[in-house]
Design a protein around this motif. Sequence first.
Motif, PDB file in Angstrom:
ATOM      1  N   LYS A 299      16.434  -3.851  -9.357  1.00 22.00           N
ATOM      2  CA  LYS A 299      17.408  -3.449 -10.362  1.00 22.00           C
ATOM      3  C   LYS A 299      18.802  -3.409  -9.754  1.00 22.00           C
ATOM      4  CE  LYS A 299      16.542   1.501  -9.568  1.00 22.00           C
ATOM      5  NZ  LYS A 299      16.138   2.769 -10.217  1.00 22.00           N
TER       6      LYS A 299
ATOM      7  N   TYR B  34      12.980   4.785 -10.037  1.00 23.92           N
ATOM      8  CA  TYR B  34      12.187   4.011 -10.985  1.00 23.92           C
ATOM      9  C   TYR B  34      12.482   2.517 -10.848  1.00 23.92           C
ATOM     10  CZ  TYR B  34       9.088   4.999 -14.909  1.00 23.92           C
ATOM     11  OH  TYR B  34       7.985   5.177 -15.698  1.00 23.92           O
TER      12      TYR B  34
ATOM     13  N   ILE C  52       6.032  -2.716 -20.132  1.00 22.36           N
ATOM     14  CA  ILE C  52       6.626  -1.999 -21.255  1.00 22.36           C
ATOM     15  C   ILE C  52       6.229  -0.526 -21.282  1.00 22.36           C
ATOM     16  CG2 ILE C  52       4.755  -2.590 -22.863  1.00 22.36           C
ATOM     17  CD1 ILE C  52       6.970  -2.986 -25.010  1.00 22.36           C
TER      18      ILE C  52
ATOM     19  N   THR D  55       5.265   1.427 -18.601  1.00 24.53           N
ATOM     20  CA  THR D  55       5.896   2.107 -17.472  1.00 24.53           C
ATOM     21  C   THR D  55       7.387   2.312 -17.716  1.00 24.53           C
ATOM     22  OG1 THR D  55       4.278   1.129 -15.963  1.00 24.53           O
ATOM     23  CG2 THR D  55       6.280   2.012 -14.984  1.00 24.53           C
ATOM     24  N   LYS D  56       8.000   1.350 -18.377  1.00 22.22           N
ATOM     25  CA  LYS D  56       9.450   1.412 -18.580  1.00 22.22           C
ATOM     26  C   LYS D  56       9.851   2.358 -19.711  1.00 22.22           C
ATOM     27  CE  LYS D  56      13.434  -1.714 -18.855  1.00 22.22           C
ATOM     28  NZ  LYS D  56      13.905  -1.462 -17.482  1.00 22.22           N
ATOM     29  N   TYR D  57       9.060   2.383 -20.787  1.00 21.82           N
ATOM     30  CA  TYR D  57       9.505   3.115 -21.966  1.00 21.82           C
ATOM     31  C   TYR D  57       8.636   4.314 -22.362  1.00 21.82           C
ATOM     32  CZ  TYR D  57      12.478  -0.960 -22.615  1.00 21.82           C
ATOM     33  OH  TYR D  57      13.395  -1.950 -22.435  1.00 21.82           O
ATOM     34  N   LEU D  58       7.351   4.327 -21.987  1.00 20.36           N
ATOM     35  CA  LEU D  58       6.478   5.404 -22.427  1.00 20.36           C
ATOM     36  C   LEU D  58       6.211   6.447 -21.356  1.00 20.36           C
ATOM     37  CD1 LEU D  58       4.803   6.524 -24.750  1.00 20.36           C
ATOM     38  CD2 LEU D  58       2.865   5.136 -23.958  1.00 20.36           C
ATOM     39  N   TRP D  59       6.023   6.014 -20.103  1.00 25.01           N
ATOM     40  CA  TRP D  59       5.652   6.947 -19.049  1.00 25.01           C
ATOM     41  C   TRP D  59       6.777   7.847 -18.534  1.00 25.01           C
ATOM     42  CZ3 TRP D  59       1.565   5.699 -20.890  1.00 25.01           C
ATOM     43  CH2 TRP D  59       0.615   4.808 -20.452  1.00 25.01           C
ATOM     44  N   PRO D  60       8.040   7.414 -18.500  1.00 27.86           N
ATOM     45  CA  PRO D  60       9.062   8.125 -17.722  1.00 27.86           C
ATOM     46  C   PRO D  60       9.107   9.639 -17.896  1.00 27.86           C
ATOM     47  CG  PRO D  60       9.968   6.067 -18.494  1.00 27.86           C
ATOM     48  CD  PRO D  60       8.624   6.205 -19.137  1.00 27.86           C
ATOM     49  N   GLU D  61       9.162  10.128 -19.131  1.00 28.46           N
ATOM     50  CA  GLU D  61       9.316  11.570 -19.323  1.00 28.46           C
ATOM     51  C   GLU D  61       8.053  12.326 -18.918  1.00 28.46           C
ATOM     52  OE1 GLU D  61      12.046  13.125 -19.870  1.00 28.46           O
ATOM     53  OE2 GLU D  61      13.268  11.361 -20.268  1.00 28.46           O
TER      54      GLU D  61
ATOM     55  N   ASP E  38      12.204 -10.172 -18.731  1.00 33.94           N
ATOM     56  CA  ASP E  38      11.729  -9.805 -20.062  1.00 33.94           C
ATOM     57  C   ASP E  38      10.231 -10.043 -20.201  1.00 33.94           C
ATOM     58  OD1 ASP E  38      14.290  -9.096 -20.783  1.00 33.94           O
ATOM     59  OD2 ASP E  38      14.744 -11.009 -21.748  1.00 33.94           O
TER      60      ASP E  38
ATOM     61  N   LEU F 227       7.636  -7.409 -19.051  1.00 29.10           N
ATOM     62  CA  LEU F 227       7.309  -6.286 -19.916  1.00 29.10           C
ATOM     63  C   LEU F 227       5.930  -6.423 -20.541  1.00 29.10           C
ATOM     64  CD1 LEU F 227      10.718  -5.896 -21.798  1.00 29.10           C
ATOM     65  CD2 LEU F 227       9.753  -4.254 -20.180  1.00 29.10           C
TER      66      LEU F 227
END
Length: 351
Positions: free
Chosen positions: A100, A126, A132, A134-140, A283, A286
């Motif tokens: 990143k 991170y 998808i 790991t990037k959008y659902l797991w973080p919190e 992309d 994901l």
Amino acid sequence: MSSAERIRRIAAARAPQADQSGVVVADTRFAFDPQWFGWITQRPGTALTLGGRPVLVNTTPDHAEAVRDAIEAGSDAWAEGLAVTAYEDGITIYNAALRKRERPFLIELVPTNVRAIERASYFGAYKGVTDILTKYLWPEWALVLTRIAARIGMTPNMVTTIGAALCVWATVLFWDGHYWTGMAAGLAFMVLDTVDGKLARCTITSSWWGNIFDHGLDLVHPPFWWYAWGVGLAAHGLALDPPVFWTVMGVMVGGYVLQRLIEGWFIHVAGMHIHVWQKIDTDFRLVTARRNPNMVILFVSMLFSRPDLGLLAVTAWTVLSLVFHFIRLLQAVAARRRGALTSWLSDGSAA
């Protein structure tokens, strides 16, 4: 840990090369991403500031003591003979390990900022290019678990061990056709698979064995899950005919192995990971046929009580992903002949 201990760990993990004789002076009244330490060690005679106050200074051994005294006294004498770079200038750094480009965090360490520093440290650890979920659902979710693990003194290897047990349990549950329970165990494992790495990076406790344990588990277990899922179909009266079953297993396992080999060969050819070459590769990462996207497909199939169709869909997606990556490898080989390849992240176009 104390700010001084954290900085010592960062320095030990990112020690400069032997031919670099500068001294880095760090102000413990600030918390910063480890990337900044690597950045400053490559820039002799440079100071990084926040709000006009020096945070990291790369100076000569003869002047290090004077710089430290000036910083402690609040004097401007530390800046003499140094090139000053302000954090507010918005410098971004390409982190090849985490795939990143970003402006790493740098925050004054005061009680009111501790929570913000924890979040910044966590998200700084991170990966930028991943699937998808790991990037959008797991973080919190993983942030809460990482914070708890750090507070109670768990090591990353402890987290990985718990995850490994859940991974094996999920495999057994799939084998017996207990798909919903197996997916719950698998979900817990997949979240912990995010937690252990973040915990290691946030606490600066990464180790050779921990890296092997974590990535080895990630690499080996998916084919066992798919095979167990196929065996478990019999418990639902949906068993595939033997020729179909073994064809599916051959395609899934073979496709998985071939994709990994393609990724390795791409690194050999291009000097970078396949998923960071161009934006289309990032992309596609994901949704490419790895464990997490495949589990989404299987989850959807269970909503319709057709785990057999889910397995067939994962097989088809594995083939399509393999074809995509093979084409990208051929394109990289052709492009390499015309010159060196550059990641769209490292050349700054991601900004």
